[in-house]
Design an enzyme around this catalytic site. Structure first.
Site, PDB file in Angstrom:
ATOM      1  N   LYS A  27      13.764   7.575   2.147  1.00 45.94           N
ATOM      2  CA  LYS A  27      15.140   7.029   1.917  1.00 45.94           C
ATOM      3  C   LYS A  27      16.132   8.028   2.722  1.00 45.94           C
ATOM      4  O   LYS A  27      16.007   9.273   2.268  1.00 45.94           O
ATOM      5  CB  LYS A  27      15.402   6.689   0.772  1.00 45.94           C
ATOM      6  CG  LYS A  27      14.452   5.681  -0.097  1.00 45.94           C
ATOM      7  CD  LYS A  27      14.381   5.681  -1.710  1.00 45.94           C
ATOM      8  CE  LYS A  27      13.507   4.958  -2.026  1.00 45.94           C
ATOM      9  NZ  LYS A  27      13.648   5.077  -3.617  1.00 45.94           N
TER      10      LYS A  27
ATOM     11  N   GLU B 116      -2.495  -5.245   1.385  1.00 50.36           N
ATOM     12  CA  GLU B 116      -1.437  -6.061   0.947  1.00 50.36           C
ATOM     13  C   GLU B 116      -0.988  -6.894   2.318  1.00 50.36           C
ATOM     14  O   GLU B 116      -0.942  -6.313   3.295  1.00 50.36           O
ATOM     15  CB  GLU B 116      -0.527  -5.280   0.253  1.00 50.36           C
ATOM     16  CG  GLU B 116      -0.395  -4.876  -1.010  1.00 50.36           C
ATOM     17  CD  GLU B 116       0.796  -4.035  -1.689  1.00 50.36           C
ATOM     18  OE1 GLU B 116       0.736  -3.794  -2.799  1.00 50.36           O
ATOM     19  OE2 GLU B 116       1.796  -3.869  -0.730  1.00 50.36           O
TER      20      GLU B 116
ATOM     21  N   ASN C  63       8.473   4.026 -10.081  1.00 45.06           N
ATOM     22  CA  ASN C  63       8.651   5.582 -10.108  1.00 45.06           C
ATOM     23  C   ASN C  63       9.121   5.869 -11.582  1.00 45.06           C
ATOM     24  O   ASN C  63      10.089   5.290 -12.050  1.00 45.06           O
ATOM     25  CB  ASN C  63       9.736   6.080  -9.482  1.00 45.06           C
ATOM     26  CG  ASN C  63       9.257   6.025  -7.768  1.00 45.06           C
ATOM     27  OD1 ASN C  63       8.171   6.632  -7.576  1.00 45.06           O
ATOM     28  ND2 ASN C  63      10.134   5.399  -6.936  1.00 45.06           N
TER      29      ASN C  63
ATOM     30  N   GLY D   3       5.039   8.725   0.230  1.00 45.13           N
ATOM     31  CA  GLY D   3       5.826   9.287   1.458  1.00 45.13           C
ATOM     32  C   GLY D   3       5.253   8.847   3.008  1.00 45.13           C
ATOM     33  O   GLY D   3       5.332   9.376   3.893  1.00 45.13           O
ATOM     34  N   GLY D   4       4.381   7.615   2.997  1.00 43.93           N
ATOM     35  CA  GLY D   4       4.047   6.936   4.097  1.00 43.93           C
ATOM     36  C   GLY D   4       2.661   7.342   4.277  1.00 43.93           C
ATOM     37  O   GLY D   4       2.069   7.026   5.677  1.00 43.93           O
TER      38      GLY D   4
ATOM     39  N   HIS E 146      14.205  -2.977   0.995  1.00 45.69           N
ATOM     40  CA  HIS E 146      13.683  -2.186   0.186  1.00 45.69           C
ATOM     41  C   HIS E 146      14.719  -2.287  -1.104  1.00 45.69           C
ATOM     42  O   HIS E 146      15.870  -1.659  -1.008  1.00 45.69           O
ATOM     43  CB  HIS E 146      13.406  -0.811   0.381  1.00 45.69           C
ATOM     44  CG  HIS E 146      12.834   0.121  -0.441  1.00 45.69           C
ATOM     45  ND1 HIS E 146      11.512   0.958  -0.392  1.00 45.69           N
ATOM     46  CD2 HIS E 146      13.103   0.289  -2.168  1.00 45.69           C
ATOM     47  CE1 HIS E 146      11.224   1.558  -1.393  1.00 45.69           C
ATOM     48  NE2 HIS E 146      12.292   1.068  -2.402  1.00 45.69           N
TER      49      HIS E 146
ATOM     50  N   ARG F 172      10.604   8.331 -13.350  1.00 43.10           N
ATOM     51  CA  ARG F 172      11.222   9.372 -13.355  1.00 43.10           C
ATOM     52  C   ARG F 172      12.939   8.759 -12.787  1.00 43.10           C
ATOM     53  O   ARG F 172      13.132   7.709 -12.604  1.00 43.10           O
ATOM     54  CB  ARG F 172      10.930  10.370 -12.375  1.00 43.10           C
ATOM     55  CG  ARG F 172      10.716   9.856 -10.950  1.00 43.10           C
ATOM     56  CD  ARG F 172      10.518  11.035  -9.987  1.00 43.10           C
ATOM     57  NE  ARG F 172       9.808  10.616  -8.660  1.00 43.10           N
ATOM     58  CZ  ARG F 172      10.744   9.840  -7.875  1.00 43.10           C
ATOM     59  NH1 ARG F 172      12.210   9.890  -7.810  1.00 43.10           N
ATOM     60  NH2 ARG F 172      10.295   9.564  -6.589  1.00 43.10           N
TER      61      ARG F 172
END
Length: 447
Positions: A237, A200, A289, A164-165, A208, A291
């Site tokens: 998003k 990174e 992810n 979530g940033g 994305h 899920r």
């Protein structure tokens, strides 16, 4: 096949899973907090169990209450939806200990992919292209300077347990590195209880791109194409589409094949999404992810395959209903996340919906659990619905989306519908010419 599935979630995703279960002839149980007693999924389920007061920690995150609800109702499986306990390895392990099937991957796979550093190591081992950076957690500034010099500035520092940033800081020069490292570590510790960070290469104008994958539980894997999720605000998003307007068929096939093979080699079971940054024709793994994703309907729209049906089938031991060669991509789909938020300030706007009218017609789907007279509680995520539009190509899809947005009515609260009405008329969006920074720059111009 399962006899009874407990849905451990709320809102539109709980209703989405409930509908799939009904189509499969499976009995449903939903759990809910006291704040959600009048929710649509509670009204439509075969059984419902109140598991606590409004705060998530006392209800939707209360593992013991959910397991007790399974035992009381005789549910033999749990679908976690997304968010809440959907990527909680401990929850998966506890369900297994009680002989209840978790409709998702194993606890071990959740743990591997939940640790960003271990996930990157695993991705590299499986042949998935990764962003250049540190091999593990970075603990000393000297080490950070060495790694940054090797991969070149700018660099981004990320929390290992993050999302979530939060716990993410960019350093454009060596002079920025020390404060960025300290700030990211402090934010990570406060938000996640783990201050481990890694470094990174920071890509300047990436898109994305995420690939929808499924493991069959027997060492096989397939991909269902990619989604473009580049329109984001604060790493969240906002608008997703499939297929990506940035990729050609060769790139799509190449990255999809890499991901499907990786899932097979991992021995993964169920749905997953492998996420990348994409720039100048190259893909760089950022996370997986484990899920179902919020944006899964756009993949369903272009493939015609119900991904929740596939989740249930795989979890019950039946494997996948399709092979890779059976999966065809038809047309284009876009999803807009409709949030109960002020469209300019993005401040949450809970309250009573006085009028709710959804668009219709060919190629229109609305996933939402709200209705006229429904009172949106202030305790949870502000997502109240998703508008999914499908067309024979992107041009037709955009035309249909514009019409659908004009028909969509939500009165009594503020929503992000006006934002999407603006976006659908923007030339960059129409041309598919945007990256992960585009939306925030666009919003900043309007302030």
């Amino acid at each position: 096949m399962f006899q009874k599935i407990l849905i451990a979630n709320r809102g539109e995703i709980a209703l989405r899973v409930l509908r799939a279960c009904k189509e499969l002839g499976i009995q449903t149980v939903v759990v809910h907090s006291t704040a959600d007693a009048d929710a649509m999924h509670v009204r439509l389920a075969d059984e419902s169990v109140c598991i606590g007061p409004p705060p998530s920690r006392d209800s939707y995150l209360n593992i013991h209450q959910i397991v007790a609800a399974c035992e009381i109702t005789g549910a033999d499986a749990v679908h976690p939806g997304y968010g809440f306990l959907s990527e909680n390895a401990k929850f998966a392990d506890i369900l297994a200990a009680h002989n209840i099937t978790f409709i998702g991957p194993s606890g071990d796979h959740i743990r591997i992919m939940g640790d960003k550093i271990e996930a990157k190591r695993t991705a590299k081992r499986l042949g998935i292209p990764v962003v250049p950076g540190s091999d593990g957690a970075v603990t000393e500034e000297k080490e950070a300077r060495r790694i940054a010099a090797e991969i070149g500035y700018p660099v981004i520092i990320k929390a290992s347990a993050g999302g979530g940033g939060r716990g993410m800081k960019v350093a454009h020069t060596e002079a920025d590195l020390e404060i960025a490292l300290q700030t990211a570590r402090s934010e990570a510790g406060a938000a996640f209880g783990d201050d481990a960070v890694y470094i990174e290469k920071y890509l300047e104008k990436p898109r994305h791109i995420e690939v929808q994958v499924f493991g069959d539980g027997f060492g096989g894997g397939v991909h269902f194409g990619e989604r473009d999720c580049s329109l984001q605000r604060r790493h969240q998003k906002v608008w997703e589409e499939a297929n990506s307007p940035a990729l050609n068929a060769e790139e799509r096939s190449r990255i999809g094949g890499i991901c499907a093979k990786a899932i097979a080699d991992l021995g993964y079971s169920g749905a997953g999404t492998i996420e990348f940054l994409y720039e100048n024709g190259e893909f760089y793994f950022i996370e997986m992810n484990t899920r179902l994703q919020v944006e899964h309907p756009v993949t369903e729209a272009i493939t015609g395959i119900d991904l929740v049906h596939e989740q249930v089938r795989v979890a019950s031991g039946g494997g996948l209903s399709v092979k890779q060669e059976d999966i065809k991509f038809n047309g284009h789909a876009i999803e807009c996340r409709i949030n109960a938020e002020d469209p300019r300030t993005f401040t949450p706007s809970p309250g009573t919906i006085t009028h709710f009218h959804t668009p219709g017609g060919l190629g229109i789907r609305v996933d939402s659990g709200v209705y006229s007279g429904y009172k949106i509680p202030p305790y949870y995520d502000s997502l109240i619905g998703k508008l999914i539009v499908h067309g024979r190509n992107r041009v037709e899809c955009m035309m249909r989306l514009r019409r659908a947005l004009d028909e969509f009515v939500v009165d009594g609260i503020k929503t992000t519908l006006p934002l999407f009405r603006d976006l659908v008329g923007n030339a960059d969006i129409a041309n598919g010419d945007y990256d992960i920074h585009w939306l925030e720059k666009y919003l900043a111009k309007g302030e």
